[in-house]
Every structure is written in C-alpha cells, then in structure tokens.
Scaffold this active site. Sequence first.
Site, PDB file in Angstrom:
ATOM      1  CE1 TYR A 160      -3.390   2.617   0.976  1.00 45.66           C
ATOM      2  CE2 TYR A 160      -1.971   2.975   2.786  1.00 45.66           C
ATOM      3  CZ  TYR A 160      -2.931   3.797   1.947  1.00 45.66           C
ATOM      4  OH  TYR A 160      -3.858   4.713   2.399  1.00 45.66           O
ATOM      5  CE  LYS A 164      -3.397   5.655  -1.028  1.00 45.52           C
ATOM      6  NZ  LYS A 164      -4.363   6.568  -1.862  1.00 45.52           N
TER       7      LYS A 164
HETATM    8  N1  NAD Z   1      -9.229   5.983   6.041  1.00 43.01           N
HETATM    9  C1  NAD Z   1      -7.969   6.367   6.383  1.00 43.01           C
HETATM   10  O1  NAD Z   1      -7.775   6.303   7.572  1.00 43.01           O
HETATM   11  C2  NAD Z   1      -7.118   6.887   5.173  1.00 43.01           C
HETATM   12  C3  NAD Z   1      -5.845   7.202   5.616  1.00 43.01           C
HETATM   13  C4  NAD Z   1      -4.986   7.722   4.696  1.00 43.01           C
HETATM   14  C5  NAD Z   1      -5.325   7.817   3.334  1.00 43.01           C
HETATM   15  N2  NAD Z   1      -6.644   7.029   3.158  1.00 43.01           N
HETATM   16  C6  NAD Z   1      -6.960   7.327   1.449  1.00 43.01           C
HETATM   17  O2  NAD Z   1      -8.071   7.768   1.320  1.00 43.01           O
HETATM   18  C7  NAD Z   1      -8.997   7.342   0.094  1.00 43.01           C
HETATM   19  C8  NAD Z   1     -10.245   6.854   0.880  1.00 43.01           C
HETATM   20  O3  NAD Z   1     -10.161   6.067   1.906  1.00 43.01           O
HETATM   21  P1  NAD Z   1     -11.391   5.475   2.798  1.00 43.01           P
HETATM   22  O4  NAD Z   1     -11.077   4.968   3.961  1.00 43.01           O
HETATM   23  O5  NAD Z   1     -12.635   6.573   2.599  1.00 43.01           O
HETATM   24  O6  NAD Z   1     -11.915   4.319   1.799  1.00 43.01           O
HETATM   25  P2  NAD Z   1     -13.222   3.275   1.671  1.00 43.01           P
HETATM   26  O7  NAD Z   1     -12.695   1.847   1.249  1.00 43.01           O
HETATM   27  O8  NAD Z   1     -13.997   3.501   2.767  1.00 43.01           O
HETATM   28  O9  NAD Z   1     -14.068   3.929   0.548  1.00 43.01           O
HETATM   29  C9  NAD Z   1     -13.168   3.765  -0.681  1.00 43.01           C
HETATM   30  C10 NAD Z   1     -14.352   4.151  -1.833  1.00 43.01           C
HETATM   31  O10 NAD Z   1     -13.779   3.751  -3.226  1.00 43.01           O
HETATM   32  C11 NAD Z   1     -14.151   2.946  -4.156  1.00 43.01           C
HETATM   33  N3  NAD Z   1     -13.443   2.346  -4.855  1.00 43.01           N
HETATM   34  C12 NAD Z   1     -12.470   1.371  -4.251  1.00 43.01           C
HETATM   35  N4  NAD Z   1     -12.047   0.967  -5.410  1.00 43.01           N
HETATM   36  C13 NAD Z   1     -12.361   1.449  -6.577  1.00 43.01           C
HETATM   37  C14 NAD Z   1     -11.886   1.568  -8.021  1.00 43.01           C
HETATM   38  N5  NAD Z   1     -11.143   0.717  -8.473  1.00 43.01           N
HETATM   39  N6  NAD Z   1     -12.719   2.442  -8.829  1.00 43.01           N
HETATM   40  C15 NAD Z   1     -13.711   3.388  -8.401  1.00 43.01           C
HETATM   41  N7  NAD Z   1     -13.938   3.174  -7.004  1.00 43.01           N
HETATM   42  C16 NAD Z   1     -13.285   2.446  -5.983  1.00 43.01           C
HETATM   43  C17 NAD Z   1     -15.169   2.315  -2.859  1.00 43.01           C
HETATM   44  O11 NAD Z   1     -16.237   1.528  -3.666  1.00 43.01           O
HETATM   45  C18 NAD Z   1     -15.426   3.213  -2.013  1.00 43.01           C
HETATM   46  O12 NAD Z   1     -16.630   3.537  -2.171  1.00 43.01           O
HETATM   47  C19 NAD Z   1      -8.154   6.002  -0.132  1.00 43.01           C
HETATM   48  O13 NAD Z   1      -7.222   6.383  -1.200  1.00 43.01           O
HETATM   49  C20 NAD Z   1      -7.251   5.926   0.836  1.00 43.01           C
HETATM   50  O14 NAD Z   1      -5.913   5.116   0.643  1.00 43.01           O
HETATM   51  C21 NAD Z   1      -7.519   6.489   3.995  1.00 43.01           C
END
Ligand code: NAD
Length: 353
Positions: A160, A164
């Site tokens: 991951y 990133k």
């Molecule tokens: N949650 C955290 O703590 C955190 C921290 C740092 C970075 N992030 C980043 O923030 C972003 C969102 O995280 P989150 O926790 O809300 O994720 P989540 O898994 O809750 O939501 C992700 C959404 O993206 C959609 N998705 C996944 N793969 C896809 C694809 N191939 N095409 C189109 N849509 C797709 C899913 O259906 C979902 O609705 C991600 O890039 C994640 O890496 C999250």
Amino acid sequence: MDLNMKNKVAVVTGGGRGIGYGICQVFAEEGCNVVIADFAPIEKTKEACRKLEEEYGIRTLAVKADISSEEDVCEIFRLTLEKFGTVDFLMNNAGLMGPSSIETVTPEQIRRYERVTVEGTMLMCREFVKLCAAQNRGGHIVNTISKTAIRTSGDGNPIYAATKGAVLAFTKNLAAEVGRRGIYVNGIVPGYVATEGVAHLTERSEKMKKIIILMLVCLAVFACTKKSENEIYVYNWSEYIPDEVIKQFEKETGIKVRYTTYDSNEAMYAKIKITGGADYDVAVPSTYYVQKMQKEGLIQAIDKTKLTNFSKLNPQLINQTYDPDNAFSIPFMWGTTAIGINAKYMSGQRRYS
Ligand SMILES: NC(=O)c1ccc[n+]([C@@H]2O[C@H](COP(=O)([O-])OP(=O)(O)OC[C@H]3O[C@@H](n4cnc5c(N)ncnc54)[C@H](O)[C@@H]3O)[C@@H](O)[C@H]2O)c1
C-alpha cells in the site's frame, strides 16, 4: 465559507462512502455539482447522490466505474460532459487499501494495488487534463496520498505504502508539467479516519474526517507548482508583509508575487514536506525549523552573491548555530516573545525570570 465553487462540477472517485463521501458533502455545501464515480453497486452510489441532492440542492451524477479500467475512466468524463457540459475539479480519492503482508501477498494482489491506486489515478488525471486543454482553461486536481508514503507506519503495509509513494511522486511531477497551464495539482495526506476501508485496523476517532475534508477543499483551490520566470511564490506568516509592499515590489521589478500565508511552523513544514519544497521560492520558518528543513533537503543553499544588501545585516544576527555562514537562510525579523501580565490581578510575591 465561500470557495467560489457554486455551480461548478467536481468528479470524485470513490465518493460513495468514507472520506470520498465526506468530500462530496463539502463540495455540495459550496453549491458545487458532484459526479460520484464508484466501483460499488450503482444503487449505493445513486443513494449517496440522492442524499446530496436532498440535503444541499445540488445536481449529481452517479457512475459505476472501476478507475483501473481505461474504458471506465473515459466513460466517467463522457457522462460528466453529457450531463453538465463541463468539469472543474477532479478529486482522486479512490485507492485500494487492506492488509498486504509481504510474506503472503500474491502477484495478482500487487498488480491490483498498482492498477487501482497508481494507474487509476494516472488515467483519471490524463483524461481530466485533456478535457482542460479542450476547454482551453485550467482546473484543479487533488490526489489522495497517505502518510505511509512519507514515513514508516507502525503497521508496515509496504505494498500500500509503495503505491501511495508512486502517487506522491506522480502528483509532484504532474504539477510541474501542467501547472503553467493553470491546472493546479495538489496531494493530500489524510490522517487516520475510521471508514469501512480501514475496518481491518483498530477503531479510532471519527472526528478527523471533517477536519481532513475541509483541508482537502482548501488545498483544492490553492497553488500550483510550475512557475514562470516572472513569478515568485512566497509562503509567509500572515500579517508579516503588508499588501502595499508586495504591490510596490511588483511595480518596481515586474515580478508577480504569488503570496500565501500560514499560521504555524507546523502547517508550513507539512505543506512544504508534501511537495518536497517544490511549491515555493521563499518561505519564512522560525530559526529552529531552518536546520530541520535543511537536513531534510527542503530548502536550497542561497547564492549570497545575489543578495547585494546581505553585508548590511546586523552581524549579531547572522552566522548563528542553526545555519553557520547563512548558507540556507537569512534573518528576516528579530524579536522577543513575552507574556504580559496585568499586575492588578496578581497576588503574592512577584517573580521575574
Ligand atoms: N481511512 C484512512 O484512514 C485513510 C488514511 C490515509 C489515506 N486514505 C486514503 O483515502 C482514500 C479513501 O479512503 P476511505 O477510508 O474513505 O476508503 P473506503 O474503502 O471507505 O472507500 C473507498 C471508496 O472507493 C471506492 N473504490 C474502491 N476501488 C475503486 C475503484 N477501483 N474504482 C472506483 N472506486 C473504487 C469504493 O467502492 C469506496 O466507495 C483512499 O485512497 C485511502 O488510501 C485513507
């Protein structure tokens, strides 16, 4: 807050839930129409859109798409143009998350990580930039990175983190490529947000979500990185330089000052760290941040032969331990910090130190 987004159009990948949905809410709060492009079953995405329309009175579009598919990516923008005739913001939020221990990860899993997070982000940016060119105007892209791309996470998760890291490098260099054309590219690094996507990690605070979301949108409307020779990007504490001084400088030199401010060293450091120092020509850290930033390669050595007034600086303020010979910094301001006390409200013995 008025971020000048009313009636504009934002495409948010993975906007059906989690951080992405929160981002959609902030766009909607600003009166911006929203396209949610999500991999989830279309009913779920439509439901998210319906809620946005009801709550904020904006127009929306739900698209079922996998951003790792070139065909789907093209379809997202085709449908967006068909419905709205334009697009102004691209929020690349979707990314693949989940445990990926190095001992058990399969080549298919590695490829999936790479295809969704890296290729997906790149393809979305490619189509958006092409559209900006076709519309003959700029736009805003924000890519979602992760702090694992910058420093080691306690949980590891190297696959991951590597994807990133690729998005981080891509974001910085894309900004350099298209910034001059008025297409502003930024990356954001959310802290931990308790979403379904990180259900495999321990539960922590929900509050972070709103904070990050506000930050996202603020970043979305701010600076680009590629500068022309007649521009200087200055990042300074608020209220350090009066507007008239900047205007006078511009008039005398013909150089346009792109001026943004911060209110803490931490905020300044975080922004510069994300961009590797590429966004600004001049920043004004406190002394104790100069050495740290220099060690991390965030500031460049100064060519003092170009500073014709350097010799006029107070000798007591130059050549300090944090930057011997002022190789990387020059003093901008000197002062002391004090706490004022109204003696009327003090009782007992007075102490001074
Ligand atoms: N949650 C955290 O703590 C955190 C921290 C740092 C970075 N992030 C980043 O923030 C972003 C969102 O995280 P989150 O926790 O809300 O994720 P989540 O898994 O809750 O939501 C992700 C959404 O993206 C959609 N998705 C996944 N793969 C896809 C694809 N191939 N095409 C189109 N849509 C797709 C899913 O259906 C979902 O609705 C991600 O890039 C994640 O890496 C999250």
